[in-house]
Design a protein around this motif. Sequence first.
Motif, PDB file in Angstrom:
ATOM      1  N   ASP A  49       0.849  -1.313  -0.153  1.00 11.98           N
ATOM      2  CA  ASP A  49      -0.054  -0.047   0.087  1.00 11.98           C
ATOM      3  C   ASP A  49       0.883   1.208   0.064  1.00 11.98           C
ATOM      4  O   ASP A  49       0.635   2.136  -0.628  1.00 11.98           O
ATOM      5  N   ASP A  51       3.815   1.488  -0.911  1.00  8.02           N
ATOM      6  CA  ASP A  51       4.554   1.636  -2.362  1.00  8.02           C
ATOM      7  C   ASP A  51       3.679   2.064  -3.437  1.00  8.02           C
ATOM      8  O   ASP A  51       3.998   3.199  -4.457  1.00  8.02           O
ATOM      9  N   ARG A  52       2.300   1.767  -3.485  1.00  9.74           N
ATOM     10  CA  ARG A  52       1.153   2.340  -4.397  1.00  9.74           C
ATOM     11  C   ARG A  52       1.157   3.871  -4.066  1.00  9.74           C
ATOM     12  O   ARG A  52       0.959   4.632  -5.255  1.00  9.74           O
ATOM     13  N   VAL A  54       3.353   5.950  -2.751  1.00  9.93           N
ATOM     14  CA  VAL A  54       4.419   6.632  -3.450  1.00  9.93           C
ATOM     15  C   VAL A  54       4.587   6.850  -4.832  1.00  9.93           C
ATOM     16  O   VAL A  54       4.850   7.739  -5.636  1.00  9.93           O
ATOM     17  N   GLU A  55       4.073   5.761  -5.653  1.00  8.75           N
ATOM     18  CA  GLU A  55       3.967   5.776  -6.861  1.00  8.75           C
ATOM     19  C   GLU A  55       2.943   6.582  -7.469  1.00  8.75           C
ATOM     20  O   GLU A  55       3.188   7.269  -8.201  1.00  8.75           O
ATOM     21  N   GLN A  56       1.876   6.648  -6.926  1.00  6.18           N
ATOM     22  CA  GLN A  56       0.700   7.828  -7.238  1.00  6.18           C
ATOM     23  C   GLN A  56       1.282   9.248  -6.949  1.00  6.18           C
ATOM     24  O   GLN A  56       1.243  10.078  -7.651  1.00  6.18           O
ATOM     25  N   TYR A  57       1.980   9.254  -5.777  1.00  5.85           N
ATOM     26  CA  TYR A  57       2.172  10.694  -5.319  1.00  5.85           C
ATOM     27  C   TYR A  57       3.521  11.252  -6.567  1.00  5.85           C
ATOM     28  O   TYR A  57       3.751  12.213  -6.631  1.00  5.85           O
ATOM     29  N   THR A  58       4.420  10.238  -7.122  1.00  6.75           N
ATOM     30  CA  THR A  58       5.416  10.754  -7.842  1.00  6.75           C
ATOM     31  C   THR A  58       5.208  10.722  -9.431  1.00  6.75           C
ATOM     32  O   THR A  58       6.037  11.076 -10.129  1.00  6.75           O
ATOM     33  N   ARG A  59       4.021  10.230  -9.672  1.00  8.42           N
ATOM     34  CA  ARG A  59       3.527  10.512 -11.024  1.00  8.42           C
ATOM     35  C   ARG A  59       3.418  12.078 -11.558  1.00  8.42           C
ATOM     36  O   ARG A  59       2.993  12.952 -10.988  1.00  8.42           O
TER      37      ARG A  59
END
Length: 59
Positions: A49, A51-52, A54-59
């Motif tokens: 969760d 990691d997801r 962080v992924e959404q934040y860095t897009r």
Amino acid sequence: MDHMVSTLACAAVGMALGGAAVYVATQDHRQIRRTVRKAARGAEKALIDLDRMVEQYTR
């Protein structure tokens, strides 16, 4: 990134303390294994969760 590392470190320490508490509370090795597996699954889910997020934040 530092916040994520400290969060992971806190999670690891929490798991270790939880495992120690379970061991002290019960000497049933089967129950200890079950509890450790549950904690590991919970920690893995939390990391996924995180990691997801962080992924959404860095897009």
